[in-house]
Design a protein around this motif. Sequence first.
Motif, PDB file in Angstrom:
ATOM      1  N   GLN A   1       0.845  -1.255  -0.025  1.00 31.44           N
ATOM      2  CA  GLN A   1       0.134  -0.031  -0.069  1.00 31.44           C
ATOM      3  C   GLN A   1       1.098   1.354   0.000  1.00 31.44           C
ATOM      4  OE1 GLN A   1      -3.216  -0.314  -0.292  1.00 31.44           O
ATOM      5  NE2 GLN A   1      -4.086   1.682   0.222  1.00 31.44           N
ATOM      6  N   VAL A   2       0.399   2.297  -0.873  1.00 30.55           N
ATOM      7  CA  VAL A   2       1.320   3.391  -0.923  1.00 30.55           C
ATOM      8  C   VAL A   2       0.364   4.757  -0.937  1.00 30.55           C
ATOM      9  CG1 VAL A   2       2.625   4.824  -2.320  1.00 30.55           C
ATOM     10  CG2 VAL A   2       3.097   2.475  -2.561  1.00 30.55           C
ATOM     11  N   HIS A   3       0.633   5.476   0.204  1.00 30.96           N
ATOM     12  CA  HIS A   3      -0.285   6.539   0.514  1.00 30.96           C
ATOM     13  C   HIS A   3       0.479   7.782  -0.092  1.00 30.96           C
ATOM     14  CE1 HIS A   3      -3.347   9.047   2.179  1.00 30.96           C
ATOM     15  NE2 HIS A   3      -2.413   9.842   3.112  1.00 30.96           N
ATOM     16  N   LEU A   4      -0.013   8.782  -1.034  1.00 33.56           N
ATOM     17  CA  LEU A   4       0.490   9.699  -1.723  1.00 33.56           C
ATOM     18  C   LEU A   4       0.018  11.149  -1.148  1.00 33.56           C
ATOM     19  CD1 LEU A   4       0.470   8.296  -5.176  1.00 33.56           C
ATOM     20  CD2 LEU A   4       2.785   8.282  -3.460  1.00 33.56           C
ATOM     21  N   VAL A   5       0.656  12.148  -0.987  1.00 28.62           N
ATOM     22  CA  VAL A   5       0.363  13.691  -0.296  1.00 28.62           C
ATOM     23  C   VAL A   5       1.125  14.508  -1.398  1.00 28.62           C
ATOM     24  CG1 VAL A   5       0.063  15.200   1.186  1.00 28.62           C
ATOM     25  CG2 VAL A   5      -0.317  12.686   1.833  1.00 28.62           C
ATOM     26  N   GLU A   6       0.085  15.119  -2.108  1.00 27.80           N
ATOM     27  CA  GLU A   6       0.945  16.287  -2.725  1.00 27.80           C
ATOM     28  C   GLU A   6       0.675  17.713  -1.975  1.00 27.80           C
ATOM     29  OE1 GLU A   6      -1.912  14.114  -5.832  1.00 27.80           O
ATOM     30  OE2 GLU A   6      -2.015  14.849  -4.054  1.00 27.80           O
ATOM     31  N   SER A   7       1.717  18.489  -2.555  1.00 26.52           N
ATOM     32  CA  SER A   7       1.882  20.048  -1.933  1.00 26.52           C
ATOM     33  C   SER A   7       2.391  20.786  -2.926  1.00 26.52           C
ATOM     34  CB  SER A   7       2.698  19.815  -0.492  1.00 26.52           C
ATOM     35  OG  SER A   7       4.117  19.358  -0.966  1.00 26.52           O
ATOM     36  N   GLY A   8       2.429  22.115  -2.538  1.00 28.07           N
ATOM     37  CA  GLY A   8       2.898  23.159  -3.696  1.00 28.07           C
ATOM     38  C   GLY A   8       2.269  23.809  -4.713  1.00 28.07           C
ATOM     39  N   GLY A   9       0.977  23.555  -4.783  1.00 28.03           N
ATOM     40  CA  GLY A   9      -0.082  24.098  -5.545  1.00 28.03           C
ATOM     41  C   GLY A   9      -0.238  25.650  -5.081  1.00 28.03           C
ATOM     42  N   GLY A  10      -0.768  26.343  -5.953  1.00 28.61           N
ATOM     43  CA  GLY A  10      -1.279  27.733  -5.654  1.00 28.61           C
ATOM     44  C   GLY A  10      -1.492  28.562  -6.606  1.00 28.61           C
ATOM     45  N   LEU A  11      -1.738  29.864  -6.321  1.00 31.90           N
ATOM     46  CA  LEU A  11      -1.949  30.996  -7.427  1.00 31.90           C
ATOM     47  C   LEU A  11      -0.612  31.558  -7.992  1.00 31.90           C
ATOM     48  CD1 LEU A  11      -3.867  32.747  -8.990  1.00 31.90           C
ATOM     49  CD2 LEU A  11      -4.082  34.018  -7.137  1.00 31.90           C
TER      50      LEU A  11
END
Length: 122
Positions: A1-11
Motif C-alpha cells: 500500500q502506498v499513500h501519496l500526499v501532494e503539496s506546492g500548488g497555488g496561485l
Amino acid sequence: QVHLVESGGGLVQAGGSLRLSCTASGRTFSSYAMGWFRQAPGKERDFVARINWNSGITYYADSVKGRFTISRDNAKNTVYLQMNSLKPEDTAVYYCAAGRLSTSTSNDYNYWGQGTQVTVSS
C-alpha cells in the motif's frame, strides 16, 4: 500500500514557476513508477509527466515539454514536478500517482494522491 500526499500548488501569474511535491508513505516507493496528471474543470484527467523507478527515463505530454521537469528522490520518498513558464491553460488540479509500470495511461496507476490546485492567472 502506498499513500501519496501532494503539496506546492497555488496561485501564480503567467510566466511564473511552481514546484509540486508528492511524498509517499511505505518502504517500497523506489520500486514504483510515478506519474503526474492534471484535471481542469469540466475536462478529463490528462497525463502530464512520468518517471520510472530509478529516474532513468522520463516522458512528458507535448503541452508541457520543455517547461516542466519531473524528478524523484527515492531516499526522501518524494517525486517533484518543476513547472516553469506557466500558462493559464495549465490551471488544473494536479495529481501524482504510483504504479508498477511507467505509462501515460491513468488506469495503469494503482495509487493516487488527493490533488493540489494550480491556478495560473493571465
